[in-house]
Design a protein around this motif. Structure first.
Motif, PDB file in Angstrom:
ATOM      1  N   TYR A   1       0.836  -1.205   0.000  1.00 41.99           N
ATOM      2  CA  TYR A   1       0.000   0.000   0.000  1.00 41.99           C
ATOM      3  C   TYR A   1       0.868   1.251   0.000  1.00 41.99           C
ATOM      4  O   TYR A   1       0.570   2.224  -0.681  1.00 41.99           O
ATOM      5  CB  TYR A   1      -0.940   0.018   1.205  1.00 41.99           C
ATOM      6  CG  TYR A   1      -2.056  -0.994   1.151  1.00 41.99           C
ATOM      7  CD1 TYR A   1      -2.704  -1.284  -0.042  1.00 41.99           C
ATOM      8  CD2 TYR A   1      -2.470  -1.657   2.292  1.00 41.99           C
ATOM      9  CE1 TYR A   1      -3.723  -2.216  -0.098  1.00 41.99           C
ATOM     10  CE2 TYR A   1      -3.501  -2.588   2.251  1.00 41.99           C
ATOM     11  CZ  TYR A   1      -4.119  -2.856   1.054  1.00 41.99           C
ATOM     12  OH  TYR A   1      -5.131  -3.760   1.001  1.00 41.99           O
TER      13      TYR A   1
ATOM     14  N   ALA B   1      -6.373   9.571   1.051  1.00 43.57           N
ATOM     15  CA  ALA B   1      -7.709   9.063   1.384  1.00 43.57           C
ATOM     16  C   ALA B   1      -7.936   7.689   0.771  1.00 43.57           C
ATOM     17  O   ALA B   1      -8.463   6.781   1.431  1.00 43.57           O
ATOM     18  CB  ALA B   1      -8.771  10.048   0.900  1.00 43.57           C
ATOM     19  N   VAL B   2      -7.524   7.506  -0.465  1.00 42.86           N
ATOM     20  CA  VAL B   2      -7.692   6.200  -1.117  1.00 42.86           C
ATOM     21  C   VAL B   2      -6.823   5.145  -0.438  1.00 42.86           C
ATOM     22  O   VAL B   2      -7.270   4.021  -0.189  1.00 42.86           O
ATOM     23  CB  VAL B   2      -7.371   6.309  -2.625  1.00 42.86           C
ATOM     24  CG1 VAL B   2      -7.294   4.929  -3.271  1.00 42.86           C
ATOM     25  CG2 VAL B   2      -8.411   7.170  -3.327  1.00 42.86           C
TER      26      VAL B   2
ATOM     27  N   THR C   1      -8.298   4.218   2.939  1.00 40.67           N
ATOM     28  CA  THR C   1      -9.495   3.405   2.730  1.00 40.67           C
ATOM     29  C   THR C   1      -9.101   1.959   2.448  1.00 40.67           C
ATOM     30  O   THR C   1      -9.721   1.014   2.951  1.00 40.67           O
ATOM     31  CB  THR C   1     -10.330   3.964   1.565  1.00 40.67           C
ATOM     32  OG1 THR C   1     -10.707   5.302   1.872  1.00 40.67           O
ATOM     33  CG2 THR C   1     -11.579   3.127   1.337  1.00 40.67           C
ATOM     34  N   ALA C   2      -8.058   1.766   1.646  1.00 37.96           N
ATOM     35  CA  ALA C   2      -7.599   0.411   1.334  1.00 37.96           C
ATOM     36  C   ALA C   2      -7.036  -0.271   2.579  1.00 37.96           C
ATOM     37  O   ALA C   2      -7.254  -1.471   2.784  1.00 37.96           O
ATOM     38  CB  ALA C   2      -6.530   0.468   0.235  1.00 37.96           C
TER      39      ALA C   2
ATOM     40  N   TRP D   1      -7.852   0.313   5.785  1.00 35.04           N
ATOM     41  CA  TRP D   1      -8.889   0.026   6.787  1.00 35.04           C
ATOM     42  C   TRP D   1     -10.055  -0.775   6.231  1.00 35.04           C
ATOM     43  O   TRP D   1     -11.054  -0.951   6.916  1.00 35.04           O
ATOM     44  CB  TRP D   1      -9.404   1.328   7.390  1.00 35.04           C
ATOM     45  CG  TRP D   1      -8.453   1.871   8.385  1.00 35.04           C
ATOM     46  CD1 TRP D   1      -7.703   1.177   9.270  1.00 35.04           C
ATOM     47  CD2 TRP D   1      -8.143   3.249   8.596  1.00 35.04           C
ATOM     48  NE1 TRP D   1      -6.936   2.021  10.026  1.00 35.04           N
ATOM     49  CE2 TRP D   1      -7.192   3.308   9.624  1.00 35.04           C
ATOM     50  CE3 TRP D   1      -8.556   4.438   8.007  1.00 35.04           C
ATOM     51  CZ2 TRP D   1      -6.662   4.495  10.075  1.00 35.04           C
ATOM     52  CZ3 TRP D   1      -8.039   5.618   8.457  1.00 35.04           C
ATOM     53  CH2 TRP D   1      -7.094   5.638   9.488  1.00 35.04           C
ATOM     54  N   GLN D   2      -9.960  -1.249   5.048  1.00 35.06           N
ATOM     55  CA  GLN D   2     -11.057  -1.982   4.435  1.00 35.06           C
ATOM     56  C   GLN D   2     -11.223  -3.340   5.060  1.00 35.06           C
ATOM     57  O   GLN D   2     -10.402  -4.083   5.354  1.00 35.06           O
ATOM     58  CB  GLN D   2     -10.814  -2.116   2.946  1.00 35.06           C
ATOM     59  CG  GLN D   2     -11.897  -2.807   2.223  1.00 35.06           C
ATOM     60  CD  GLN D   2     -11.627  -2.817   0.728  1.00 35.06           C
ATOM     61  OE1 GLN D   2     -10.643  -2.281   0.277  1.00 35.06           O
ATOM     62  NE2 GLN D   2     -12.488  -3.433  -0.020  1.00 35.06           N
TER      63      GLN D   2
END
Length: 88
Positions: A38, A80-81, A84-85, A87-88
């Motif tokens: 990530y 932000a993206v 989001t990845a 904490w998905q």
């Protein structure tokens, strides 16, 4: 004196961005340390976005205020993206 980016420089940047995209796209899927992948994808996005803003959009000579707005948008969106990845 011209401020336009030469065709050779754009070609080299484009090839490097293509290589960065391939590295991220071909990275192993579900390995043990996903945070590393990530982070790599986030960093590649920031580098590619920076080059697009500076060279492909030809904003290298634009007012600093405009460049900072676009760079801030890039950082906020990429972060932000990536979060989001994570904490998905």
């Amino acid at each position: 004196m011209t401020t336009a980016v030469t065709g050779n420089r754009l070609l080299i940047l484009w090839l490097i961005m293509l290589l960065l995209t391939l590295v991220v796209a071909l990275s192993p899927g579900h390995t043990g340390n996903m945070l590393l992948w990530y982070g790599l994808a986030w960093a590649a996005t920031l580098v590619k976005g920076w080059w697009i803003i500076q060279d492909f959009m030809e904003l290298r000579q634009a007012p600093a205020f405009l460049r900072r707005i676009l760079q801030g948008w890039l950082f906020i969106t990429a972060t932000a993206v990536a979060l989001t990845a994570v904490w998905q």
